[in-house]
Design an enzyme around this catalytic site. Structure first.
Site, PDB file in Angstrom:
ATOM      1  N   ARG A 364       0.839  -1.207   0.000  1.00 14.65           N
ATOM      2  CA  ARG A 364       0.000   0.000   0.000  1.00 14.65           C
ATOM      3  C   ARG A 364       0.871   1.254   0.000  1.00 14.65           C
ATOM      4  NH1 ARG A 364      -1.945  -0.029   5.518  1.00 14.65           N
ATOM      5  NH2 ARG A 364      -3.756  -1.237   4.921  1.00 14.65           N
ATOM      6  N   ASN A 486      -6.302   2.167   7.489  1.00 10.44           N
ATOM      7  CA  ASN A 486      -6.035   2.305   8.918  1.00 10.44           C
ATOM      8  C   ASN A 486      -5.690   0.936   9.479  1.00 10.44           C
ATOM      9  OD1 ASN A 486      -6.112   2.695  11.687  1.00 10.44           O
ATOM     10  ND2 ASN A 486      -7.692   4.281  11.533  1.00 10.44           N
ATOM     11  N   ASP A 487      -4.394   0.660   9.543  1.00  8.49           N
ATOM     12  CA  ASP A 487      -3.915  -0.643  10.002  1.00  8.49           C
ATOM     13  C   ASP A 487      -4.468  -1.042  11.361  1.00  8.49           C
ATOM     14  OD1 ASP A 487      -2.086  -1.456   8.006  1.00  8.49           O
ATOM     15  OD2 ASP A 487      -0.619  -0.012   8.729  1.00  8.49           O
ATOM     16  N   CYS A 488      -4.846  -0.046  12.113  1.00  7.73           N
ATOM     17  CA  CYS A 488      -5.181  -0.300  13.512  1.00  7.73           C
ATOM     18  C   CYS A 488      -6.684  -0.427  13.749  1.00  7.73           C
ATOM     19  CB  CYS A 488      -4.595   0.804  14.379  1.00  7.73           C
ATOM     20  SG  CYS A 488      -2.826   0.939  14.151  1.00  7.73           S
ATOM     21  N   ASN A 490      -9.122  -2.761  13.546  1.00 10.26           N
ATOM     22  CA  ASN A 490      -9.199  -4.217  13.352  1.00 10.26           C
ATOM     23  C   ASN A 490     -10.566  -4.695  13.815  1.00 10.26           C
ATOM     24  OD1 ASN A 490      -6.082  -3.847  14.931  1.00 10.26           O
ATOM     25  ND2 ASN A 490      -6.338  -3.991  12.723  1.00 10.26           N
TER      26      ASN A 490
END
Ligand code: BGC
Ligand code: IFM
Length: 814
Positions: A364, A486-488, A490
């Site tokens: 990404r 937004n990797d966080c 989840n």
């Protein structure tokens, strides 16, 4: 408060005191040999891969901060006084100090009691070595008897192993010394293919290669025993910690100056090296003797430096602007473009916040970084695209990261970040718009690097789009997978147990969290793809893509609109995230930016409304925070986002990467003042004045500035390696200044502040230099266009005939 000043003429930032709030770093090298250097000469070097080929050692998280680097010591042999001309590591107060960070080089100069010293650090183009060019001058009224000591600490190559596997590593270190050159050859016995060397241009009065012999037991780099005593011990390292130290004795008459050059280099033998027979116990030094001899000459070093300057000058000159705002000019013309190139080289691997051992190249990230450098190095952008696409899976999905050295997808990090595939479409489209090189779409590229699986790149893009179409959840929105941008965030209730955090889930296993952000990104990518399809004459495919985008839009309007802004997502239980219904995290920045960029809400006022909500709820004087209200506690169903204390990182920090999406959205609704105002809030040069608050380098963007919920609101972290660089560059150059490559030519459609009378720009585009002049005739954003004096319909400058090298563009805004 400032710690330095911009020298725009020389394209340098000049740090004028060494005790900056954090180490303010720079990068050396732009091909295969790289280094990080701080304003006090801290940092390390590596060849290609910061984990596997680390040349010098650096300890992150050290005390005191930023210890270990390319240190020189000076010793006045009459008084016995010694100091570091880069301030660290002795930290003896200097009478004068400056550090000039430029593109690919740093010059650290200082003066103490009439001894002036200046060291220029850089990596010559085409070489795998770094030059430290030291000049010492005697500004005293009397003769000076001086010793100069160089010092580095070698890393035993694999940086991760080096910092943990001591039972082995304390016994493997090996060096050789010949003619004053120190060779570091750990691993040479078994691999026979690489070593490092450290050389000096002057006659050497001594050397050391064993750390403890140089420093003395229980001492640090601030007070080496050898420097204190004034004599090297000629130690040879057998295991423990190999270092490289030279001693040079110099006598200088009043006013006299002397140059000493140190070279630190890396060498890799060809596999069939006939000078290096198996079993020989010494390394093949023959291969590096010529290069060492060459760069130890001052004229050669000067010439190499001039070449480097020209290289960077030409890259930056490709796009220059002259606006009424100095912060815009400085960032666009110099630092933002430079940072884009650094993210191209490093992705997210090595900075003072990224350890160089954690991450490889982000899929990404690298696709987005390309948006910022494609105009400077189009050929290398092409190669990067093909590398990235070759890690794509047959399903269209993508490994989240790949390794620089092997170019293979990283299994340990895995896949299933469902936004990943779509970014490839944006990168390829940007590449074609910039270069006009349609042939890239026909390049044969494998999936997961498997020989025999090759298809044209175009099919990779088709599979990227299909990946989203085939993975929709209960509301018809794209499934989020492990996370989106937004990797966080989840949402699929990943276990936070150790070892479980990389567990992947799919819809089949009943995980149904959906992302409105991916829907917006799909609209962006789908439209880009439709444009490519149409231009290739495939109108049926283009129509199909547009109808898929419209279907997605309808779903967003139905399930993704919250009344005054776009929602963020649906969690695994089908509950909205980023909605007024939530107690915390009611509004997120990402979908406002991405949905509007995808064209949503532009006709019916929703875009204006969403941006108004952003202004009211998310904007602060230091930038726009990621969401509000911040999460006050950890929520398992939201994951890592809520693990951060309020105001930091993804939990309501000012995640600078996302701010330009809002700037772009503001231009799409015609708000030039608002767009540029947001631009200035996070512009590092603009923030220079508050360096004691911002704390990070004032010449590059940081990933994050602490948000309004944080105790340290306004404090920046994670400088350099962030998508913030590319996106801010896109926002200011393509949307606010409005100079935008399209498939048909260069578009000029500025949405600038009302008070600006206009601006000028020079832009190299497809081999043609465009001289652009924009003049404001009235308050709006309507444009009238003249090309070489001729009025032209619309706002796209038609591509000139072949052979034409210069085009004059005049735009009036009214
Ligand atoms: C960090 C995030 C970061 C992400 C990148 C996470 O472990 O906590 O802040 O964005 O990794 O992949
Ligand atoms: O989008 C990510 C990026 O890939 C890595 N840094 C953090 C961003 C937001 O989570």
């Amino acid at each position: 408060m400032k710690f330095g000043t911009f020298d725009d003429q020389n394209r340098e930032y000049v740090i004028t005191r060494p005790d900056t709030p954090l180490p303010w770093i720079n990068y050396l090298g732009c091909e295969a040999y790289f280094g990080i250097i701080s304003n006090t000469a801290g940092g390390y070097s590596f060849y290609q891969d910061p984990r596997l080929r680390r040349i010098t050692r650096y300890r992150y998280n050290n005390v005191p901060m930023d210890m270990g680097g390319r240190y020189i010591y000076l010793r006045d042999n009459t008084s016995g006084e010694f100091w570091s001309p880069s301030w660290q590591p002795t930290r003896k107060p200097l009478d004068e100090y400056t550090c000039r960070h430029g593109q690919g080089y740093s010059i650290i100069s200082s003066s103490l009691k009439g001894v002036f010293a200046s060291t220029r650090y850089f990596v010559p183009m085409g070489e795998n070595l770094e030059v430290w060019q030291l000049t010492v001058r005697n500004d005293r009224g009397e003769a000076l008897d001086l010793s100069v000591f160089s010092s580095i600490e070698f890393c035993l190559w694999d940086a991760l192993d080096d910092s943990s596997n001591f039972q082995r590593n304390f016994s493997t270190g090996q060096v050789e010394v010949e003619d004053g050159v120190i060779y570091h050859k750990t691993e040479y016995r078994e691999r026979r293919n690489h070593f490092a060397y450290f050389a000096c241009s002057a006659e050497v009065a001594g050397f050391d290669t064993q750390r403890e012999a140089f420093l003395g037991a229980y001492r640090g780099w601030d007070s080496p025993q050898v420097v204190e005593a004034g004599q090297c011990s000629n130690s040879i390292a057998y295991g423990w910690s190999p270092v490289g130290v030279h001693q040079v004795n110099v006598t200088l008459q009043p006013g006299e100056e002397r140059q000493v050059i140190f070279l630190l280099g890396y060498h890799e033998n060809p596999a069939d090296d006939k000078f290096d027979p198996p079993g020989s116990q010494t390394i093949n030094k023959r291969a590096v003797k010529t290069v060492i001899r060459r760069y130890l000459q001052a004229e050669e070093a000067d010439r190499a430096f001039a070449v480097l300057k020209t290289y960077w000058g030409e890259l930056l000159d490709r796009f220059q602007v002259e606006t009424p705002d100095e912060h815009t000019n400085r960032m666009v013309n110099i630092w933002n473009a430079y940072q884009n190139m650094i993210t191209f080289n490093m992705s997210r691997s090595a900075s003072y916040f990224e350890s160089g051992i954690g991450r490889g190249m982000g899929y990404r990230d690298s696709n987005q970084d390309l948006l910022g450098f494609v105009h400077m190095v189009p050929e290398r952008a092409r190669e990067r695209i093909l590398d990235l696409a070759a890690t794509q899976m047959a399903s269209g999905g993508a490994y989240h990261q790949y390794q620089q050295l092997t170019k293979r997808g990283n299994d340990a990090v895995g896949s299933n970040f469902n936004d990943d595939p779509l970014w490839l479409v944006l990168a390829v489209s940007a590449y074609i718009k910039e270069t006009g090189d349609w042939s890239i779409l026909d390049a044969m590229v494998p999936y997961d690097n498997q020989p025999g699986s090759e298809t044209p790149l175009y099919e990779h893009l088709q599979r990227s789009v299909r990946y989203t179409v085939e993975r929709k959840g209960p509301h018809g929105l794209p499934l989020i997978g492990r996370a989106d941008w937004n990797d966080c965030l989840n949402l699929n209730c990943f276990s936070s147990e150790p070892g479980q955090s990389f567990q992947t889930t799919t819809n089949k296993e009943g995980k149904v969290a959906e992302s409105v952000f991916i829907a917006g990104l799909f609209a962006v990518a789908g439209r880009e793809m439709a444009e490519l399809a149409a231009a290739r004459g495939n109108s049926a495919e283009a129509r199909e893509l547009i109808s898929q985008v419209e279907e997605m839009e309808a779903v967003v309007y139905q399930h993704g609109w919250d009344g005054a802004w776009f929602r963020r997502a649906y969690d695994d239980f089908g509950r909205p995230i980023g909605s007024a219904q939530n107690e915390e995290g009611q509004i997120f920045i990402e979908p406002q930016g991405m949905c509007i960029m995808g064209g949503l809400g532009l006709d019916d006022g929703k875009a204006e409304q969403a941006l108004k909500s952003v202004g009211e709820r998310l904007a602060t004087m230091h930038g726009i925070v990621l969401q509000q209200p911040a999460y006050s506690q950890y929520y398992l169903h939201l994951g890592e986002i809520s693990s951060y204390p309020p105001g930091y990182k993804e939990n309501a920090g000012i995640f600078c990467h996302t701010n330009p999406w809002i700037m772009i959205a503001e231009t799409l609704v015609g708000h030039g003042d608002q767009a540029h105002d947001y631009y200035l809030r996070i512009n590092p040069s603009r923030r220079e004045e508050i360096s004691e608050v911002h704390r990070g380098e004032p010449y590059v963007y940081s990933q994050m500035i602490a948000g309004r919920d944080a105790a340290t609101h306004g404090e920046a972290k994670n400088s350099w390696l962030t998508g913030t660089a590319a996106w801010n560059y896109v926002a200011i150059t393509q949307y606010i200044l409005g100079i935008q490559p399209t498939l048909k030519g260069l578009k000029v459609a500025p949405v600038i502040p009302a008070a600006w009378k206009g601006f000028k720009s020079t832009r190299l585009y497809r081999g043609v230099t465009y001289q652009i002049e924009v003049e404001r005739k009235g308050p709006g954003n309507l444009t009238r266009l003249w090309v070489n004096g001729q009025a032209v319909e619309g706002n796209v400058v038609p591509l000139p005939e072949t052979g034409v090298k210069d085009v004059q563009v005049k735009v009036e805004l009214a």
